[in-house]
Scaffold this motif. Sequence first.
Motif, mmCIF file in Angstrom:
data_model
loop_
_atom_site.group_PDB
_atom_site.id
_atom_site.type_symbol
_atom_site.label_atom_id
_atom_site.label_comp_id
_atom_site.label_asym_id
_atom_site.label_seq_id
_atom_site.Cartn_x
_atom_site.Cartn_y
_atom_site.Cartn_z
ATOM 1 N N ASP A 16 23.811 59.559 52.317
ATOM 2 C CA ASP A 16 23.499 60.982 52.154
ATOM 3 C C ASP A 16 23.685 61.669 53.510
ATOM 4 O O ASP A 16 23.045 61.299 54.496
ATOM 5 C CB ASP A 16 22.054 61.108 51.678
ATOM 6 C CG ASP A 16 21.595 62.545 51.503
ATOM 7 O OD1 ASP A 16 22.079 63.436 52.228
ATOM 8 O OD2 ASP A 16 20.730 62.767 50.654
ATOM 9 N N PRO A 17 24.564 62.681 53.595
ATOM 10 C CA PRO A 17 24.839 63.316 54.900
ATOM 11 C C PRO A 17 23.603 63.958 55.533
ATOM 12 O O PRO A 17 23.468 63.977 56.759
ATOM 13 C CB PRO A 17 25.904 64.364 54.594
ATOM 14 C CG PRO A 17 26.100 64.373 53.129
ATOM 15 C CD PRO A 17 25.365 63.225 52.528
ATOM 16 N N ARG A 22 19.442 63.537 59.798
ATOM 17 C CA ARG A 22 18.031 63.402 60.178
ATOM 18 C C ARG A 22 17.718 62.020 60.734
ATOM 19 O O ARG A 22 16.649 61.824 61.311
ATOM 20 C CB ARG A 22 17.126 63.669 58.967
ATOM 21 C CG ARG A 22 17.101 65.100 58.522
ATOM 22 C CD ARG A 22 15.994 65.376 57.520
ATOM 23 N NE ARG A 22 15.806 64.309 56.559
ATOM 24 C CZ ARG A 22 15.777 64.447 55.232
ATOM 25 N NH1 ARG A 22 15.911 65.630 54.696
ATOM 26 N NH2 ARG A 22 15.577 63.416 54.439
ATOM 27 N N ALA A 23 18.611 61.064 60.528
ATOM 28 C CA ALA A 23 18.427 59.678 60.980
ATOM 29 C C ALA A 23 17.109 59.117 60.474
ATOM 30 O O ALA A 23 16.321 58.571 61.238
ATOM 31 C CB ALA A 23 18.530 59.588 62.505
ATOM 32 N N GLU A 28 13.727 49.583 54.257
ATOM 33 C CA GLU A 28 13.441 49.659 52.814
ATOM 34 C C GLU A 28 14.633 50.260 52.065
ATOM 35 O O GLU A 28 15.000 49.794 50.990
ATOM 36 C CB GLU A 28 12.187 50.511 52.588
ATOM 37 C CG GLU A 28 11.835 50.717 51.157
ATOM 38 C CD GLU A 28 10.809 49.728 50.661
ATOM 39 O OE1 GLU A 28 10.623 49.681 49.448
ATOM 40 O OE2 GLU A 28 10.223 49.006 51.485
ATOM 41 N N ASP A 29 15.243 51.280 52.640
ATOM 42 C CA ASP A 29 16.417 51.898 52.008
ATOM 43 C C ASP A 29 17.576 50.900 51.909
ATOM 44 O O ASP A 29 18.307 50.889 50.918
ATOM 45 C CB ASP A 29 16.873 53.136 52.798
ATOM 46 C CG ASP A 29 15.851 54.252 52.749
ATOM 47 O OD1 ASP A 29 15.312 54.528 51.660
ATOM 48 O OD2 ASP A 29 15.589 54.837 53.820
ATOM 49 N N GLN A 48 25.513 52.807 59.243
ATOM 50 C CA GLN A 48 26.859 52.680 59.793
ATOM 51 C C GLN A 48 27.632 51.651 58.979
ATOM 52 O O GLN A 48 27.216 50.496 58.875
ATOM 53 C CB GLN A 48 26.814 52.244 61.260
ATOM 54 C CG GLN A 48 26.170 53.257 62.161
ATOM 55 C CD GLN A 48 26.165 52.816 63.618
ATOM 56 O OE1 GLN A 48 26.446 51.680 63.956
ATOM 57 N NE2 GLN A 48 25.826 53.748 64.503
ATOM 58 N N VAL A 49 28.731 52.069 58.387
ATOM 59 C CA VAL A 49 29.581 51.156 57.639
ATOM 60 C C VAL A 49 30.336 50.301 58.645
ATOM 61 O O VAL A 49 30.901 50.810 59.609
ATOM 62 C CB VAL A 49 30.562 51.936 56.737
ATOM 63 C CG1 VAL A 49 31.525 50.988 56.034
ATOM 64 C CG2 VAL A 49 29.792 52.779 55.719
ATOM 65 N N THR A 50 30.314 48.992 58.432
ATOM 66 C CA THR A 50 31.011 48.092 59.347
ATOM 67 C C THR A 50 32.377 47.740 58.766
ATOM 68 O O THR A 50 32.506 47.526 57.562
ATOM 69 C CB THR A 50 30.195 46.810 59.608
ATOM 70 O OG1 THR A 50 29.944 46.160 58.373
ATOM 71 C CG2 THR A 50 28.877 47.137 60.275
#
Length: 181
Positions: A16-17, A22-23, A28-29, A48-50
Amino acid sequence: MSVEPIATPPGPWCPDPIRQQRADYTLEDLLNLPDDAPRVELVDGVVQVTPSPTLGHQDISFLLRLWLHTHAPRDLRAAQDVGVELTVNTSRRPDVLLCRAEVPSDRSLVRPDDVVLAVEIVSPGTRRVDRFAKPGEYAAAGIPFYWRIEQDPVHLYAYRRGERLGPPRRAESGSLTSSRP
């Protein structure tokens, strides 16, 4: 005959952008991500997508995991691509790790006190993070050993967590050679 629109499935999962800005993502997410979520790390509340590893990267990872599985003490288990909880809003996915054997097999995220060794195989897109950020993050979380493997040529840098908090000291390094039949 009637014409009805064909329902199109939603696109692949992405963070979610607003939450990214908001970082405020937490561990848990991560545990509740959908099945179609890509391989991710959580860094200071930001997902961060690796990138996908190359074949050479995978070869090194597999051979190292196999070697550790064969040579590590029985109270430790070797694993690949398992998340490590570093803080409430940061997790990393070492390429290979050694953790305590009693950690349940259904875990996709392990605690740092269960990890003895974290190994990162450096790729072009991860150089800075693997060389500079991750050693300090793993040491601060209490993980006693960190190995960084450079590719082309393959070279291993081994670090041991010192008594003081901060980046680990470089313990020793050496070249790895491989023989193929």
